[in-house]
Scaffold this motif. Sequence first.
Motif, mmCIF file in Angstrom:
data_model
loop_
_atom_site.group_PDB
_atom_site.id
_atom_site.type_symbol
_atom_site.label_atom_id
_atom_site.label_comp_id
_atom_site.label_asym_id
_atom_site.label_seq_id
_atom_site.Cartn_x
_atom_site.Cartn_y
_atom_site.Cartn_z
ATOM 1 N N LEU A 1 0.829 -1.204 0.000
ATOM 2 C CA LEU A 1 0.000 0.000 0.000
ATOM 3 C C LEU A 1 0.866 1.258 0.000
ATOM 4 C CD1 LEU A 1 -2.869 1.189 0.185
ATOM 5 C CD2 LEU A 1 -2.644 1.063 2.667
ATOM 6 N N ILE A 2 1.858 1.290 0.866
ATOM 7 C CA ILE A 2 2.750 2.443 0.949
ATOM 8 C C ILE A 2 3.536 2.607 -0.354
ATOM 9 C CG2 ILE A 2 4.817 3.368 2.094
ATOM 10 C CD1 ILE A 2 3.696 2.093 4.701
ATOM 11 N N SER A 3 4.028 1.500 -0.891
ATOM 12 C CA SER A 3 4.802 1.571 -2.134
ATOM 13 C C SER A 3 3.973 2.157 -3.272
ATOM 14 C CB SER A 3 5.305 0.188 -2.541
ATOM 15 O OG SER A 3 6.223 -0.287 -1.596
ATOM 16 N N HIS A 4 2.737 1.684 -3.411
ATOM 17 C CA HIS A 4 1.882 2.196 -4.478
ATOM 18 C C HIS A 4 1.505 3.654 -4.224
ATOM 19 C CE1 HIS A 4 1.786 -1.671 -6.302
ATOM 20 N NE2 HIS A 4 1.099 -2.232 -5.330
ATOM 21 N N PHE A 5 1.187 3.980 -2.986
ATOM 22 C CA PHE A 5 0.812 5.357 -2.646
ATOM 23 C C PHE A 5 1.976 6.313 -2.926
ATOM 24 C CE2 PHE A 5 0.050 8.913 0.286
ATOM 25 C CZ PHE A 5 -1.250 9.244 -0.066
ATOM 26 N N ASN A 6 3.202 5.884 -2.615
ATOM 27 C CA ASN A 6 4.370 6.740 -2.832
ATOM 28 C C ASN A 6 4.652 6.991 -4.307
ATOM 29 O OD1 ASN A 6 4.973 7.318 -0.199
ATOM 30 N ND2 ASN A 6 6.321 5.575 0.060
ATOM 31 N N ARG A 7 4.118 6.154 -5.174
ATOM 32 C CA ARG A 7 4.299 6.369 -6.614
ATOM 33 C C ARG A 7 3.424 7.506 -7.128
ATOM 34 N NH1 ARG A 7 2.984 0.792 -8.818
ATOM 35 N NH2 ARG A 7 2.833 1.964 -10.756
ATOM 36 N N ILE A 8 2.417 7.903 -6.360
ATOM 37 C CA ILE A 8 1.541 9.010 -6.744
ATOM 38 C C ILE A 8 2.251 10.300 -6.346
ATOM 39 C CG2 ILE A 8 -0.703 10.111 -6.425
ATOM 40 C CD1 ILE A 8 -1.750 7.327 -5.518
ATOM 41 N N ARG A 9 2.654 11.093 -7.303
ATOM 42 C CA ARG A 9 3.428 12.300 -7.018
ATOM 43 C C ARG A 9 2.544 13.531 -6.839
ATOM 44 N NH1 ARG A 9 7.151 10.183 -4.664
ATOM 45 N NH2 ARG A 9 8.461 8.799 -5.826
ATOM 46 N N SER A 10 1.328 13.488 -7.335
ATOM 47 C CA SER A 10 0.441 14.639 -7.232
ATOM 48 C C SER A 10 -0.175 14.721 -5.835
ATOM 49 C CB SER A 10 -0.679 14.526 -8.276
ATOM 50 O OG SER A 10 -1.718 15.437 -7.994
ATOM 51 N N HIS A 11 0.030 15.845 -5.165
ATOM 52 C CA HIS A 11 -0.551 16.027 -3.831
ATOM 53 C C HIS A 11 -2.075 16.043 -3.901
ATOM 54 C CE1 HIS A 11 3.192 16.523 -1.710
ATOM 55 N NE2 HIS A 11 3.606 17.362 -2.638
ATOM 56 N N ALA A 12 -2.629 16.593 -4.975
ATOM 57 C CA ALA A 12 -4.087 16.631 -5.128
ATOM 58 C C ALA A 12 -4.657 15.220 -5.224
ATOM 59 C CB ALA A 12 -4.467 17.447 -6.367
ATOM 60 N N VAL A 13 -3.993 14.375 -6.001
ATOM 61 C CA VAL A 13 -4.458 12.987 -6.141
ATOM 62 C C VAL A 13 -4.286 12.244 -4.818
ATOM 63 C CG1 VAL A 13 -4.082 10.795 -7.332
ATOM 64 C CG2 VAL A 13 -4.033 12.933 -8.630
ATOM 65 N N ARG A 14 -3.156 12.470 -4.129
ATOM 66 C CA ARG A 14 -2.948 11.827 -2.824
ATOM 67 C C ARG A 14 -4.061 12.215 -1.849
ATOM 68 N NH1 ARG A 14 2.437 10.385 -0.666
ATOM 69 N NH2 ARG A 14 3.683 9.811 -2.444
ATOM 70 N N ASN A 15 -4.428 13.496 -1.835
ATOM 71 C CA ASN A 15 -5.497 13.955 -0.943
ATOM 72 C C ASN A 15 -6.820 13.294 -1.284
ATOM 73 O OD1 ASN A 15 -3.826 15.597 0.564
ATOM 74 N ND2 ASN A 15 -4.212 17.399 -0.679
ATOM 75 N N LYS A 16 -7.099 13.112 -2.576
ATOM 76 C CA LYS A 16 -8.332 12.445 -2.990
ATOM 77 C C LYS A 16 -8.334 10.980 -2.569
ATOM 78 C CE LYS A 16 -9.478 15.598 -6.686
ATOM 79 N NZ LYS A 16 -9.715 15.825 -8.088
ATOM 80 N N VAL A 17 -7.186 10.324 -2.705
ATOM 81 C CA VAL A 17 -7.077 8.924 -2.271
ATOM 82 C C VAL A 17 -7.328 8.828 -0.768
ATOM 83 C CG1 VAL A 17 -5.474 6.986 -1.967
ATOM 84 C CG2 VAL A 17 -5.575 8.197 -4.159
ATOM 85 N N CYS A 18 -6.722 9.726 -0.008
ATOM 86 C CA CYS A 18 -6.939 9.731 1.448
ATOM 87 C C CYS A 18 -8.411 9.970 1.781
ATOM 88 C CB CYS A 18 -6.058 10.791 2.113
ATOM 89 S SG CYS A 18 -4.316 10.376 2.112
ATOM 90 N N GLY A 19 -9.052 10.867 1.045
ATOM 91 C CA GLY A 19 -10.470 11.116 1.250
ATOM 92 C C GLY A 19 -11.314 9.887 0.961
ATOM 93 N N MET A 20 -10.965 9.176 -0.120
ATOM 94 C CA MET A 20 -11.697 7.949 -0.452
ATOM 95 C C MET A 20 -11.522 6.893 0.636
ATOM 96 S SD MET A 20 -11.207 7.622 -4.640
ATOM 97 C CE MET A 20 -10.088 6.312 -4.409
ATOM 98 N N VAL A 21 -10.302 6.740 1.119
ATOM 99 C CA VAL A 21 -10.043 5.764 2.182
ATOM 100 C C VAL A 21 -10.836 6.131 3.430
ATOM 101 C CG1 VAL A 21 -8.263 4.836 3.725
ATOM 102 C CG2 VAL A 21 -7.793 5.075 1.277
ATOM 103 N N HIS A 22 -10.905 7.422 3.741
ATOM 104 C CA HIS A 22 -11.668 7.885 4.897
ATOM 105 C C HIS A 22 -13.144 7.508 4.740
ATOM 106 C CE1 HIS A 22 -12.589 11.460 7.795
ATOM 107 N NE2 HIS A 22 -13.170 10.349 8.157
ATOM 108 N N ILE A 23 -13.695 7.750 3.558
ATOM 109 C CA ILE A 23 -15.099 7.408 3.309
ATOM 110 C C ILE A 23 -15.323 5.902 3.431
ATOM 111 C CG2 ILE A 23 -16.874 7.319 1.493
ATOM 112 C CD1 ILE A 23 -15.712 10.062 0.529
ATOM 113 N N ILE A 24 -14.438 5.122 2.842
ATOM 114 C CA ILE A 24 -14.563 3.656 2.922
ATOM 115 C C ILE A 24 -14.479 3.196 4.376
ATOM 116 C CG2 ILE A 24 -13.429 1.470 2.342
ATOM 117 C CD1 ILE A 24 -12.601 2.878 -0.341
ATOM 118 N N ALA A 25 -13.543 3.766 5.139
ATOM 119 C CA ALA A 25 -13.405 3.386 6.555
ATOM 120 C C ALA A 25 -14.664 3.726 7.332
ATOM 121 C CB ALA A 25 -12.193 4.081 7.166
ATOM 122 N N ASP A 26 -15.265 4.882 7.039
ATOM 123 C CA ASP A 26 -16.515 5.256 7.710
ATOM 124 C C ASP A 26 -17.638 4.271 7.381
ATOM 125 O OD1 ASP A 26 -15.335 7.431 8.904
ATOM 126 O OD2 ASP A 26 -16.178 8.919 7.516
#
Length: 127
Positions: free
Chosen positions: A92-117
């Motif tokens: 998970l960390i390896s794949h996430f670190n391949r995403i260089r765009s901060h905007a895309v990283r923030n969207k991924v984090c938002g999606m994970v937050h929604i899924i966790a909820d």
Amino acid sequence: MDRIDIRIIIGRNIRHRRLLSGLTQKATANHLGITLKRFQKYETGTGSISCDEAEKLALFFYCSINDLCREATEDVPYVPEHPWNPYKVHALISHFNRIRSHAVRNKVCGMVHIIADIVSSDIQETM
């Protein structure tokens, strides 16, 4: 216990974070703008890394300079404890670190937050 040379501690932590990121020594050396041989000296603790390079690596690995300097126990770099499968966390960390765009990283984090909820509310409903 004898104190370990700070260069060895930093080298172990750099290697650990590089491996977690799924990067080669060459790719990391290229990012720093240094030779592979020089980078290998950093990882083995036989070469001293400059403050500028340490800062650049910390930004690259999304950690602090303190994280790179933290002393390990039992020759293992400091990593926060977690109850999950380390191989899945590593992937998970390896794949996430391949995403260089901060905007895309923030969207991924938002999606994970929604899924966790959603998942946590599903668990509470079944209890």
